[in-house]
Design a protein around this motif. Structure first.
Motif, PDB file in Angstrom:
ATOM      1  N   ALA A 194       0.825  -1.212   0.000  1.00 25.17           N
ATOM      2  CA  ALA A 194       0.000   0.000   0.000  1.00 25.17           C
ATOM      3  C   ALA A 194       0.862   1.266   0.000  1.00 25.17           C
ATOM      4  N   ARG A 195       2.071   1.161   0.524  1.00 27.42           N
ATOM      5  CA  ARG A 195       2.948   2.334   0.615  1.00 27.42           C
ATOM      6  C   ARG A 195       3.613   2.702  -0.707  1.00 27.42           C
ATOM      7  N   TRP A 196       3.758   1.728  -1.623  1.00 26.45           N
ATOM      8  CA  TRP A 196       4.458   2.053  -2.859  1.00 26.45           C
ATOM      9  C   TRP A 196       3.666   1.839  -4.133  1.00 26.45           C
ATOM     10  N   TRP A 197       2.523   1.173  -4.071  1.00 21.72           N
ATOM     11  CA  TRP A 197       1.789   0.838  -5.293  1.00 21.72           C
ATOM     12  C   TRP A 197       1.181   2.090  -5.915  1.00 21.72           C
ATOM     13  N   GLY A 198       1.412   2.261  -7.190  1.00 20.37           N
ATOM     14  CA  GLY A 198       0.818   3.370  -7.926  1.00 20.37           C
ATOM     15  C   GLY A 198       1.820   4.457  -8.251  1.00 20.37           C
ATOM     16  N   PRO A 199       1.429   5.358  -9.131  1.00 20.06           N
ATOM     17  CA  PRO A 199       2.313   6.452  -9.528  1.00 20.06           C
ATOM     18  C   PRO A 199       2.569   7.430  -8.373  1.00 20.06           C
ATOM     19  N   SER A 200       3.498   8.344  -8.593  1.00 19.99           N
ATOM     20  CA  SER A 200       3.842   9.362  -7.598  1.00 19.99           C
ATOM     21  C   SER A 200       2.597  10.137  -7.166  1.00 19.99           C
ATOM     22  N   GLY A 201       2.500  10.366  -5.870  1.00 19.99           N
ATOM     23  CA  GLY A 201       1.403  11.161  -5.326  1.00 19.99           C
ATOM     24  C   GLY A 201       0.146  10.377  -5.004  1.00 19.99           C
ATOM     25  N   PHE A 202       0.093   9.092  -5.361  1.00 20.27           N
ATOM     26  CA  PHE A 202      -1.080   8.270  -5.100  1.00 20.27           C
ATOM     27  C   PHE A 202      -0.968   7.585  -3.744  1.00 20.27           C
ATOM     28  N   THR A 203      -2.113   7.359  -3.118  1.00 17.33           N
ATOM     29  CA  THR A 203      -2.201   6.547  -1.910  1.00 17.33           C
ATOM     30  C   THR A 203      -3.225   5.450  -2.175  1.00 17.33           C
ATOM     31  N   ASN A 204      -3.274   4.470  -1.286  1.00 13.82           N
ATOM     32  CA  ASN A 204      -4.154   3.319  -1.487  1.00 13.82           C
ATOM     33  C   ASN A 204      -4.929   2.996  -0.229  1.00 13.82           C
ATOM     34  N   THR A 205      -6.150   2.532  -0.425  1.00 12.11           N
ATOM     35  CA  THR A 205      -6.953   1.944   0.638  1.00 12.11           C
ATOM     36  C   THR A 205      -7.290   0.531   0.184  1.00 12.11           C
ATOM     37  N   PHE A 206      -6.750  -0.456   0.890  1.00  4.84           N
ATOM     38  CA  PHE A 206      -7.018  -1.850   0.545  1.00  4.84           C
ATOM     39  C   PHE A 206      -8.273  -2.302   1.269  1.00  4.84           C
ATOM     40  N   GLU A 207      -9.211  -2.855   0.512  1.00  7.42           N
ATOM     41  CA  GLU A 207     -10.450  -3.366   1.088  1.00  7.42           C
ATOM     42  C   GLU A 207     -10.389  -4.875   1.278  1.00  7.42           C
ATOM     43  N   HIS A 208      -9.668  -5.557   0.384  1.00  2.48           N
ATOM     44  CA  HIS A 208      -9.587  -7.018   0.439  1.00  2.48           C
ATOM     45  C   HIS A 208      -8.252  -7.411  -0.179  1.00  2.48           C
ATOM     46  N   PHE A 209      -7.468  -8.241   0.514  1.00  3.09           N
ATOM     47  CA  PHE A 209      -6.154  -8.612   0.011  1.00  3.09           C
ATOM     48  C   PHE A 209      -5.858 -10.048   0.398  1.00  3.09           C
ATOM     49  N   GLU A 210      -5.952 -10.958  -0.592  1.00  4.21           N
ATOM     50  CA  GLU A 210      -5.656 -12.384  -0.384  1.00  4.21           C
ATOM     51  C   GLU A 210      -4.487 -12.753  -1.283  1.00  4.21           C
ATOM     52  N   PHE A 211      -3.300 -12.751  -0.731  1.00  2.00           N
ATOM     53  CA  PHE A 211      -2.107 -13.023  -1.523  1.00  2.00           C
ATOM     54  C   PHE A 211      -1.909 -14.530  -1.632  1.00  2.00           C
ATOM     55  N   LYS A 212      -2.652 -15.110  -2.574  1.00  2.00           N
ATOM     56  CA  LYS A 212      -2.568 -16.546  -2.874  1.00  2.00           C
ATOM     57  C   LYS A 212      -3.142 -16.733  -4.267  1.00  2.00           C
ATOM     58  N   PRO A 213      -2.772 -17.804  -4.976  1.00  2.00           N
ATOM     59  CA  PRO A 213      -3.351 -18.028  -6.299  1.00  2.00           C
ATOM     60  C   PRO A 213      -4.879 -18.074  -6.215  1.00  2.00           C
ATOM     61  N   GLY A 214      -5.531 -17.276  -7.052  1.00  2.00           N
ATOM     62  CA  GLY A 214      -6.982 -17.172  -7.036  1.00  2.00           C
ATOM     63  C   GLY A 214      -7.495 -16.146  -6.042  1.00  2.00           C
ATOM     64  N   GLY A 215      -6.604 -15.557  -5.251  1.00  3.06           N
ATOM     65  CA  GLY A 215      -7.000 -14.575  -4.244  1.00  3.06           C
ATOM     66  C   GLY A 215      -7.353 -13.235  -4.859  1.00  3.06           C
ATOM     67  N   ARG A 216      -8.306 -12.567  -4.239  1.00  3.20           N
ATOM     68  CA  ARG A 216      -8.768 -11.260  -4.730  1.00  3.20           C
ATOM     69  C   ARG A 216      -8.005 -10.138  -4.045  1.00  3.20           C
ATOM     70  N   TRP A 217      -7.846  -9.046  -4.797  1.00  4.72           N
ATOM     71  CA  TRP A 217      -7.229  -7.823  -4.284  1.00  4.72           C
ATOM     72  C   TRP A 217      -8.128  -6.678  -4.731  1.00  4.72           C
ATOM     73  N   VAL A 218      -8.853  -6.100  -3.785  1.00  5.80           N
ATOM     74  CA  VAL A 218      -9.778  -5.004  -4.065  1.00  5.80           C
ATOM     75  C   VAL A 218      -9.260  -3.778  -3.316  1.00  5.80           C
ATOM     76  N   PHE A 219      -9.071  -2.692  -4.043  1.00  3.12           N
ATOM     77  CA  PHE A 219      -8.530  -1.491  -3.416  1.00  3.12           C
ATOM     78  C   PHE A 219      -8.940  -0.248  -4.192  1.00  3.12           C
ATOM     79  N   VAL A 220      -8.738   0.895  -3.558  1.00  2.00           N
ATOM     80  CA  VAL A 220      -8.999   2.179  -4.188  1.00  2.00           C
ATOM     81  C   VAL A 220      -7.695   2.959  -4.193  1.00  2.00           C
ATOM     82  N   MET A 221      -7.328   3.439  -5.374  1.00  2.00           N
ATOM     83  CA  MET A 221      -6.182   4.337  -5.484  1.00  2.00           C
ATOM     84  C   MET A 221      -6.716   5.759  -5.410  1.00  2.00           C
ATOM     85  N   HIS A 222      -6.077   6.563  -4.578  1.00  6.20           N
ATOM     86  CA  HIS A 222      -6.478   7.958  -4.396  1.00  6.20           C
ATOM     87  C   HIS A 222      -5.426   8.843  -5.051  1.00  6.20           C
ATOM     88  N   GLY A 223      -5.839   9.570  -6.075  1.00  7.57           N
ATOM     89  CA  GLY A 223      -4.903  10.409  -6.816  1.00  7.57           C
ATOM     90  C   GLY A 223      -4.600  11.706  -6.095  1.00  7.57           C
TER      91      GLY A 223
END
Length: 149
Positions: A35-64
């Motif tokens: 969440a600290r580095w994903w996205g272009p410069s100046g963006f922040t992230n709010t992760f809503e769902h994060f399953e780091f496994k094959p088939g796992g979902r990653w739902v988030f909002v990038m804030h510009g």
């Protein structure tokens, strides 16, 4: 949607990072780090769902930096610890991101290949994706440096 097979449908970025593949992989695997580095410069992230496994979902909002919010949803298709991560972005614009990590004398060669559904879509997205991907990797490099990797 099937994986693009046309080489013109891909946007590629490469970088050598001053950290070993295990450390770089952890920056993807651990949501607080990602969440600290994903996205272009100046963006922040709010992760809503994060399953780091094959088939796992990653739902988030990038804030510009302009206060706009960009909803994202992806699925982790493949995860090979310390060597490979394949992420399918399942909302528009669709793409499959393949990240490979290779050890190079204590550092990591990272290859970042973003495959779009067609060469036409890649051409349209290239002007956004190429600089955004470089900024993304700049932010990853900064995170790794700040952690003394």
């Amino acid at each position: 949607m099937s994986q693009a097979t046309d080489p013109n449908a891909a946007v590629r970025t490469e970088r050598v990072l001053s950290a070993d593949p295990r450390t770089v992989f952890a920056a993807f695997e651990q949501p607080d780090k990602l969440a600290r580095w994903w996205g272009p410069s100046g963006f922040t992230n709010t992760f809503e769902h994060f399953e780091f496994k094959p088939g796992g979902r990653w739902v988030f909002v990038m804030h510009g930096p302009n206060s706009a919010s960009y909803p994202n949803e992806s699925v982790f298709r493949e995860i090979e610890p310390h060597t490979r991560i394949v992420i399918e972005h399942v909302v528009k614009p669709w793409y499959r991101l393949t990240v490979t990590l290779a050890e190079r004398g204590g550092e990591t060669h990272l290859a970042w290949v973003q495959e779009f559904e067609s060469a036409e879509m890649a051409a349209k997205m290239r002007r956004i994706s190429e600089p955004a991907n470089e900024q993304n990797l700049d932010r990853l490099q900064s995170l790794l440096a700040s952690e003394g990797a």
